[in-house]
Each structure stands twice: as C-alpha cells, then as structure tokens.
Design an enzyme around this catalytic site. Sequence first.
Site, PDB file in Angstrom:
ATOM      1  CB  SER A 115      -1.544  -5.360   4.969  1.00 29.18           C
ATOM      2  OG  SER A 115      -0.334  -4.874   4.443  1.00 29.18           O
ATOM      3  NE  ARG A 116      -2.807  -8.246  11.067  1.00 31.14           N
ATOM      4  CZ  ARG A 116      -1.631  -8.449  11.637  1.00 31.14           C
ATOM      5  NH1 ARG A 116      -1.060  -7.492  12.310  1.00 31.14           N
ATOM      6  NH2 ARG A 116      -1.024  -9.622  11.526  1.00 31.14           N
ATOM      7  CD  GLN A 161       6.979 -11.725  10.349  1.00 32.06           C
ATOM      8  OE1 GLN A 161       8.038 -11.807   9.732  1.00 32.06           O
ATOM      9  NE2 GLN A 161       6.374 -10.569  10.534  1.00 32.06           N
ATOM     10  CG  HIS A 169      -0.281  -0.290   2.506  1.00 33.68           C
ATOM     11  ND1 HIS A 169       0.616   0.589   3.067  1.00 33.68           N
ATOM     12  CD2 HIS A 169      -0.328  -1.359   3.343  1.00 33.68           C
ATOM     13  CE1 HIS A 169       1.057   0.102   4.198  1.00 33.68           C
ATOM     14  NE2 HIS A 169       0.515  -1.088   4.393  1.00 33.68           N
ATOM     15  CD  GLU A 170       1.042   6.258  -1.567  1.00 32.80           C
ATOM     16  OE1 GLU A 170       0.639   5.531  -2.497  1.00 32.80           O
ATOM     17  OE2 GLU A 170       1.992   7.051  -1.688  1.00 32.80           O
ATOM     18  N   GLY A 189       9.331   0.932   8.382  1.00 36.89           N
ATOM     19  CA  GLY A 189       8.353   1.929   8.801  1.00 36.89           C
ATOM     20  C   GLY A 189       8.362   2.110  10.315  1.00 36.89           C
ATOM     21  CD  GLN A 190       8.994   5.349  14.684  1.00 35.38           C
ATOM     22  OE1 GLN A 190      10.164   5.219  14.323  1.00 35.38           O
ATOM     23  NE2 GLN A 190       8.590   5.126  15.930  1.00 35.38           N
ATOM     24  CE  LYS A 191       0.166   0.504  11.624  1.00 41.29           C
ATOM     25  NZ  LYS A 191       0.476  -0.911  11.535  1.00 41.29           N
ATOM     26  CG  HIS A 207       4.390  -1.641   1.794  1.00 39.81           C
ATOM     27  ND1 HIS A 207       3.072  -2.006   1.899  1.00 39.81           N
ATOM     28  CD2 HIS A 207       5.049  -2.336   2.761  1.00 39.81           C
ATOM     29  CE1 HIS A 207       2.927  -2.887   2.870  1.00 39.81           C
ATOM     30  NE2 HIS A 207       4.109  -3.100   3.420  1.00 39.81           N
TER      31      HIS A 207
HETATM   32  O1  PAF Z   1       7.109  -5.552   8.810  1.00 44.99           O
HETATM   33  C1  PAF Z   1       6.974  -6.561   8.080  1.00 44.99           C
HETATM   34  O2  PAF Z   1       6.306  -6.526   7.074  1.00 44.99           O
HETATM   35  C2  PAF Z   1       7.681  -7.848   8.470  1.00 44.99           C
HETATM   36  O3  PAF Z   1       7.720  -8.019   9.839  1.00 44.99           O
HETATM   37  C3  PAF Z   1       9.098  -7.975   7.856  1.00 44.99           C
HETATM   38  C4  PAF Z   1      10.042  -6.913   8.408  1.00 44.99           C
HETATM   39  C5  PAF Z   1       9.014  -7.867   6.345  1.00 44.99           C
HETATM   40  C6  PAF Z   1       9.702  -9.333   8.216  1.00 44.99           C
HETATM   41  O4  PAF Z   1       8.922 -10.384   7.714  1.00 44.99           O
END
Ligand code: PAF
Length: 293
Positions: free
Chosen positions: A193-194, A67, A40-41, A154-156, A43
């Site tokens: 994205s959520r 993760q 999205h924007e 991102g700082q988010k 990224h």
């Molecule tokens: O922030 C994310 O999208 C993920 O945690 C990352 C850094 C790509 C690692 O999978």
Amino acid sequence: MEGIEAPVSPVLARTRAELDAARASLGGRVAIVMTMGALHEGHATLFRRARERYDSVIATIFLNPLQFGAGEDLDAYPRTLDADLALCAREGVDVVFAPTPDVVYPGGEPGVTIRAGRLGEILEGAIRPGHFDGVLTVVAKLLHLTRPDAALFGQKDAQQLVLIRRLVRDLDFGVDVVGVPTVREPDGLAMSSRNAYLSPSERPVALGLARALRAGAGRSAKGPDAVRRAAGDVLAGEPGCRVDYLVLVDTVTLAEVPEGFRGEALLAVAARVGTTRLIDNVLVTVGQGADVP
Ligand code: PAF
C-alpha cells in the site's frame, strides 16, 4: 447481461453482533485474511489462495492504531473502503469485518497486550518499537472474534509472519498459519500500500531493493557472505535508497546465518526512498546447488 455474472457482495459486518451473525452463517473450513485496507493485487492473491483451499473466507479491514508509533503514518494511511469492498466482492470473499477502533478496543487502549519479546525488538522492531506488540495484540483479538481454521499472511511482511507463527504456537491458538509468496509488480517492486507514496522519480530508485535481493539470491550457491556482498553492492550503487538493514537470517530465529551455513535463509532489506519506508525479502537456499559464476 447474459453470460456475465456480477460478483456477489460479501456480508459487511461493522459490529461484533453483525460479525457473530455472519460467522454463524459460514459453513465448512473458514479462512481469514487480515488487512488494514487499501487493498491491492497482493491482497487479492491472499483472498484467491484462501478461496482455493477453504470453504469460506473472512476478510478483516481494520487500521489498527496500536501498531503505529508516534510520528508514523496512521493519519495519512490510505482509506479506500468502497474500492476494498469491490475487490473483496470480485475475489469471492464471504464476510468483510470492517470495525472502527471502538469496536475492537471498546475500553480504549487495552491494559493487557501481547508482548512480541526479543523477536519483536530486532530488525523492524528496532526501528518501530512496540509495533509487533500492537500487531500481535490485534491478530490475537481478530482470531478470537472470527474463530477461523486458518489465517493467511503475505511473506512480504516476513518478520510479522514469523512472529504470528510464534504467537499461535506459544499461546496455543489452534489455527493454521499459511504464508503466501510476495506478489510483485511487472518491474519487480513488491506490492505494498506504501508504493502509492512513491513519486515517479522515486519509483526506479525503489526498484533497487528488489534488484539487490535478486543479486543476493543469484550468489546463493557461494554462501552467506557472497549473498550479503552481492546484495549490498547493488544498494551501495543506489544512494537514493537509505538502507535501515540488509540481513541474511535464519527463517525461525531471525539470527544472522554464519558463513558455512547451508539451507534456507531469509534475505531481508528495509530502506527509505524519499519519505517512504519500504521492506522486501526473498527466501534463498544458501550453499547448495550449482555454482553461480
Ligand atoms: O499486515 C497487516 O496488514 C497488519 O499488520 C495486520 C496483520 C492486518 C494486523 O493489523
């Protein structure tokens, strides 16, 4: 058509051999932006910052199973590779590494992983045990595989950024880690994205997070307790936001800052709206500057 230049498609690497060949073709200082797709924007801004500051840009698109905990949304996570590649082309990304899990983890789940330590067990880590171990393990692998000069995040995802800085420092990765400010929708919602999971009726409720952070930041001159109280009051008035945590913490140790603290601190919130879990944060300079009435 004359005068309109079509974006140049990035090289798409799906295997390690393809990545090695693509990496060898890149000149100058190389930046990486790691993503899990569903771009999205937010990224796009990371890619733009990378383009402005570095000679070549690699994007990774990899939905990292390591993760995600049991019961988390790995299967439901949006997979939008064609749209992601179009966005990468538009933003001038040179190489997209989009491997499958067996390329990143050829031996299956790795036996040796990175432990995030205490910083990985608080806040997000308390709610998502093992999450940051999975993040740091894949970040380490992607840094090894792509050998960039810089990595932009991102700082988010503030806790993730803190932990990646620690990873790079503690394990001598020799890469610059660059934090990029959060991009927001026009209504203030932090891009994620959520957000796609929010129903039309949940969206105004979700705005409570950004409103709380703004209210807290607006009391920064009054000190930590006033910041926490102002943000907490907004969330208390929004029963649809089920708060996991609201904290004002040190930007390096993530420990709560005491009353009397002056300087930069991180005001961070996590809450569930319906079935969607959202996080957001702002950096606030506490206890300094003009008084806010
Ligand atoms: O922030 C994310 O999208 C993920 O945690 C990352 C850094 C790509 C690692 O999978």
